[in-house]
Design a protein around this motif. Structure first.
Motif, mmCIF file in Angstrom:
data_model
loop_
_atom_site.group_PDB
_atom_site.id
_atom_site.type_symbol
_atom_site.label_atom_id
_atom_site.label_comp_id
_atom_site.label_asym_id
_atom_site.label_seq_id
_atom_site.Cartn_x
_atom_site.Cartn_y
_atom_site.Cartn_z
ATOM 1 N N VAL A 113 37.395 45.148 43.019
ATOM 2 C CA VAL A 113 36.669 44.928 44.270
ATOM 3 C C VAL A 113 35.423 45.808 44.319
ATOM 4 N N GLU A 114 35.562 47.075 43.931
ATOM 5 C CA GLU A 114 34.411 47.980 43.946
ATOM 6 C C GLU A 114 33.350 47.533 42.941
ATOM 7 N N ASP A 115 33.785 47.071 41.771
ATOM 8 C CA ASP A 115 32.828 46.575 40.774
ATOM 9 C C ASP A 115 32.059 45.366 41.310
ATOM 10 N N LEU A 116 32.758 44.486 41.976
ATOM 11 C CA LEU A 116 32.101 43.302 42.532
ATOM 12 C C LEU A 116 31.111 43.693 43.617
ATOM 13 N N ARG A 117 31.498 44.647 44.466
ATOM 14 C CA ARG A 117 30.577 45.112 45.508
ATOM 15 C C ARG A 117 29.333 45.733 44.890
ATOM 16 N N ALA A 118 29.548 46.577 43.900
ATOM 17 C CA ALA A 118 28.419 47.275 43.270
ATOM 18 C C ALA A 118 27.487 46.305 42.557
ATOM 19 N N SER A 119 28.027 45.205 42.054
ATOM 20 C CA SER A 119 27.192 44.238 41.315
ATOM 21 C C SER A 119 26.325 43.393 42.231
ATOM 22 N N GLY A 120 26.635 43.399 43.523
ATOM 23 C CA GLY A 120 25.880 42.576 44.464
ATOM 24 C C GLY A 120 26.209 41.100 44.369
ATOM 25 N N ALA A 121 27.350 40.774 43.794
ATOM 26 C CA ALA A 121 27.723 39.368 43.603
ATOM 27 C C ALA A 121 27.922 38.670 44.947
ATOM 28 N N GLU A 122 27.380 37.459 45.041
ATOM 29 C CA GLU A 122 27.564 36.618 46.225
ATOM 30 C C GLU A 122 28.629 35.550 45.991
ATOM 31 N N ALA A 123 28.908 35.288 44.709
ATOM 32 C CA ALA A 123 29.902 34.276 44.344
ATOM 33 C C ALA A 123 30.633 34.745 43.095
ATOM 34 N N LEU A 124 31.869 34.277 42.944
ATOM 35 C CA LEU A 124 32.706 34.711 41.828
ATOM 36 C C LEU A 124 33.360 33.500 41.167
ATOM 37 N N ALA A 125 33.308 33.478 39.834
ATOM 38 C CA ALA A 125 34.000 32.458 39.049
ATOM 39 C C ALA A 125 35.196 33.113 38.364
ATOM 40 N N ILE A 126 36.403 32.694 38.729
ATOM 41 C CA ILE A 126 37.623 33.214 38.102
ATOM 42 C C ILE A 126 38.086 32.208 37.060
ATOM 43 N N CYS A 127 38.206 32.664 35.819
ATOM 44 C CA CYS A 127 38.613 31.773 34.726
ATOM 45 C C CYS A 127 39.527 32.550 33.786
ATOM 46 N N LEU A 128 40.821 32.419 33.988
ATOM 47 C CA LEU A 128 41.806 33.129 33.178
ATOM 48 C C LEU A 128 42.309 32.243 32.043
ATOM 49 N N MET A 129 42.753 32.864 30.974
ATOM 50 C CA MET A 129 43.236 32.123 29.810
ATOM 51 C C MET A 129 44.385 31.188 30.187
ATOM 52 N N HIS A 130 44.238 29.925 29.786
ATOM 53 C CA HIS A 130 45.272 28.892 29.965
ATOM 54 C C HIS A 130 45.667 28.688 31.423
ATOM 55 N N ALA A 131 44.733 28.945 32.341
ATOM 56 C CA ALA A 131 45.033 28.722 33.763
ATOM 57 C C ALA A 131 45.232 27.244 34.069
ATOM 58 N N TYR A 132 44.733 26.355 33.198
ATOM 59 C CA TYR A 132 44.963 24.927 33.405
ATOM 60 C C TYR A 132 46.453 24.592 33.299
ATOM 61 N N ALA A 133 47.210 25.412 32.545
ATOM 62 C CA ALA A 133 48.643 25.172 32.373
ATOM 63 C C ALA A 133 49.477 25.856 33.456
ATOM 64 N N ASN A 134 48.938 26.908 34.035
ATOM 65 C CA ASN A 134 49.643 27.632 35.095
ATOM 66 C C ASN A 134 48.585 28.345 35.936
ATOM 67 N N SER A 135 48.407 27.888 37.165
ATOM 68 C CA SER A 135 47.309 28.392 38.005
ATOM 69 C C SER A 135 47.715 29.554 38.902
ATOM 70 N N SER A 136 48.937 30.049 38.772
ATOM 71 C CA SER A 136 49.449 31.031 39.734
ATOM 72 C C SER A 136 48.626 32.312 39.774
ATOM 73 N N HIS A 137 48.214 32.824 38.602
ATOM 74 C CA HIS A 137 47.444 34.068 38.585
ATOM 75 C C HIS A 137 46.066 33.881 39.229
ATOM 76 N N GLU A 138 45.408 32.769 38.944
ATOM 77 C CA GLU A 138 44.095 32.524 39.539
ATOM 78 C C GLU A 138 44.206 32.387 41.057
#
Length: 700
Positions: A152-177
């Motif tokens: 969260v602190e890294d995202l705040r410091a980066s000034g990000a307005e939007a976030l893309a979450i893409c975890l390995m093999h999330a198409y097979a199991n989306s629970s972590h995303e």
């Protein structure tokens, strides 16, 4: 007359140069249309102007509109011009450099000055988190929630307005995303979050991350735009909900469009392909080339058996035109077409080596071509058409502009003719020929890549400049027959009104066909249907809906798949032989022969859910051709003879079914002009299409 029978359907297509508006009644008849300049600073201004002009033309009020369909280039332009949100990515630990690595190859092997595509997320905004899911969907390493405060602190410091979450093999199991999205949304409520398992639940993590990042990049801007657009029209008296055109040729509700704005990329051109497919069905044409030329770009699409060619991947903002791999890959269902920077506003110039080039830079709507008198100084394709006499100054674009022929010719003289030592007519003809050859080359390349012959096809041409360039493009491409449908100048917007309310979803589930887990696959397909049904219900009633499913199959070890239709019923062991036969038949049709004894595997599964579209009535036969009215005379530069000569000019509204004309002739209507070249003739068929046929004899 009842309120239902008097209801109107509205379509608005906001393009790079013009905004097209169409109003049709309950019978499907076009009541009014308008073409207005696009207003880049606030696109709804041009759209409201188009609505008001169309309503005034047919004497109606906004409250009569019962359906409103909208398509826009805003998402596309934001990605091309890099005007989106400041986006960051969050991937599985150890996979921070997915975007940097890409496909591990250069798109131009020996170019020492190669320009890599901008993939939106620089490395300093690429963050990771400890977790791991297998390709089978098993949790190998639980999500480490203890590090979330640091993320969260890294995202705040980066000034990000939007976030893309893409975890390995999330198409097979989306629970972590999904868990990450929920936790981060609480910690950073102003952050827009896109997760790959929702945006593009398919294998191939580079493509999946690119697609998710692109969605996150345009999502804040598109959400604001769509909300403001709907409120603007509500205030103007339009009370029905807005449906958005998608790249796959369907429509969805505004809520789905705001959540998945990447689906809106190329939505305008998709409407044109739908119009061409409907025209092909009406004329019973098996093989068609759709040609849509507007003010900024030209779009070409192959249509077989009245169905546009489709794809699940395309590239945005290529660093090198026509070179695959030089852009940002986006993996969503789309109508497959090739788009090039060749429109009426494409700028002509002479480079340092005294070579002329046309496009892809465009004068757009501001300032526009020199002939528009709005401050443009660079000669464009439209200026060349004006100089050659193909555009009637008094009739162009419903008389919105005082076309300045002298200014157009002078700009061509200053920028092209004088530097190259040519006459103005010769320079204007060179501009026109170059843009036509560029489009013909793109059409040939697109057909060859698809393993198809372009010369055996009928061209269906529309758009503000399509009918004007159709004969010249057809000659360059070797096409002998052209169809210009009614109201071609607003063809893409008209195509919106024939589109189904639908949603297509694709998911990865890898298996060998012979060992398929039918229970798991059927459960996944049911889940996909529920997802699509939920989205489609927002814009259509349950009674109108239809379902189709398909699998993407390949021989074991191959890298690309073929789409095979699935039966409507739940899959079982008895379907294996039938699917094997269908795959081998399709494989043989594409590659000349099947490969006996090879195992077949399935990677992806697709489901399309939406309203069914009725096939149009076939065209009625016309009486023996009769000569059309002579009309008036005008001077044009004959592109066949290479000199100025007399031509006829007629208004399309004066032509009736069965009338025949020999070129050269200019057929004008409110939003465009059809140029029938000297080596073509035209016939008005039983559905009011203009059918242009190339003549084999030499023109006089």
């Amino acid at each position: 007359m009842s309120s239902i029978s008097s209801a109107l359907r509205l379509a608005i297509d906001i393009g790079g140069t013009f905004t097209d508006t169409v109003l049709v009644d309950a019978t499907g008849a076009v009541r009014a249309s308008a073409k207005t300049l696009t207003t880049p600073n606030n696109p709804s201004d041009g759209a409201i102007e188009g609505l008001n002009r169309a309503l005034e033309a047919c004497g109606q009020i906004p409250g009569k509109i019962s359906t409103f369909i909208h398509g826009t280039t805003l998402a596309t332009n934001a990605l091309i011009e890099r005007r989106g949100a400041r986006v960051a990515s969050l991937t599985t630990q150890g996979f921070r450099d997915i975007l940097e690595i890409g496909y591990e190859r250069r798109y131009s092997q020996y170019d020492i000055d190669i320009q890599k595509p901008d993939l939106l997320v620089p490395r300093d905004r690429a963050f990771t988190i400890s977790e791991r899911i297998s390709a089978a969907g098993e949790v190998l390493l639980p999500l480490d929630e203890s590090v979330l405060p640091a993320v969260v602190e890294d995202l705040r410091a980066s000034g990000a307005e939007a976030l893309a979450i893409c975890l390995m093999h999330a198409y097979a199991n989306s629970s972590h995303e999904e868990r990450l999205r929920d936790l981060l949304a609480k910690a950073l409520p102003d952050l827009t979050i896109s997760i790959s398992s929702e945006i593009s639940p398919e294998a191939r993590e580079f493509d999946r991350l690119c697609t998710t990042a692109a969605n996150a990049y345009v999502q804040p801007m598109m959400a604001r735009y769509l909300d403001a657009f709907q409120r603007r029209f509500f205030d103007a008296g339009v009370r029905c909900p807005v449906l958005m055109m998608t790249a796959s040729g369907g429509m969805c509700a505004l809520e789905a469009a705001a959540r998945l704005p990447i689906r809106l990329v190329e939505s305008g051109p998709a409407g044109g392909a739908i119009l061409a497919a409907r025209t092909a069905a009406q004329l019973d044409l098996d093989a068609v080339l759709s040609f849509d030329m507007g003010g900024t770009t030209a779009k070409l699409c192959l249509i077989d058996d009245a169905r546009p060619q489709t794809s699940r991947q395309f590239e945005i903002a290529r660093a090198a035109r026509f070179i695959k791999g030089s852009g940002m890959p986006v993996r969503i269902p789309v109508i497959d077409m090739i788009e090039i920077g060749a429109g009426g506003g494409s700028i002509a110039q002479v480079d340092r080596l005294d070579r002329m080039a046309v496009g892809p830079e465009s004068a757009g709507s501001e300032p526009g071509p020199v002939a528009f008198g709005r401050g443009g100084t660079d000669p464009t394709v439209t200026d060349a058409d004006v100089a050659l006499g193909y555009i009637r100054p008094d009739l162009f674009a419903e008389g919105q502009f005082d076309i300045d022929v002298d200014a157009a010719r002078q700009s061509i003289a200053d920028a092209i003719a004088d530097p190259m030592g040519d006459s103005i007519d010769a320079a204007a003809r060179s501009i026109s020929r170059m843009v036509d050859e560029n489009m013909a080359s793109a059409a040939r390349m697109h057909a060859v890549e698809s393993g198809k012959d372009i010369t055996a096809r009928t061209m269906i041409a529309f758009g503000g400049n399509g009918p004007l360039h159709a004969c010249r493009l057809a000659r360059a491409a070797g096409v002998g027959r052209i169809v210009i449908p009614p109201n071609p100048g607003v063809g893409s917007a008209l195509g919106f009104l024939y589109a189904p309310v639908s949603f297509e979803t694709v998911r990865s589930y890898y298996s060998m066909l012979r060992s398929l887990d039918f229970k798991a696959v059927n459960a996944m397909l049911d889940d996909m249907e529920d997802e699509a049904r939920m989205i489609v219900r927002q814009g259509a009633s349950e009674a109108e809906l239809a379902l189709s499913r398909s699998a993407f199959m390949r021989y074991h070890g191959q890298g690309h798949e073929i789409e095979i239709a699935l039966p409507e019923n739940a899959l079982g062991l008895g379907d294996v032989a039938a699917l094997t036969g269908l795959f081998e038949e399709s494989y043989a049709a594409q590659f000349s022969r099947a490969v006996p004894g090879m195992d077949i595997e399935i990677l992806n599964w697709a489901l399309r859910f939406g309203t069914s579209v009725s096939r149009p009535e076939p065209v009625a036969k016309v009486a023996p051709p009769q000569l059309a009215p002579l009309g008036s005379e005008c001077k044009i530069f004959c592109d066949v003879l290479g000199r100025t000569r007399d031509a006829r000019h007629v208004e399309r509204r004066t032509l009736s079914r069965g009338m025949h004309l020999d070129g050269p002739v200019l057929i004008t209507e409110p939003q465009t002009t059809t140029f029938v070249a000297a080596d073509f003739s035209a016939l008005v068929d039983g559905a009011d299409n203009l059918v242009l046929t190339r003549n084999t004899g030499a023109p006089a």
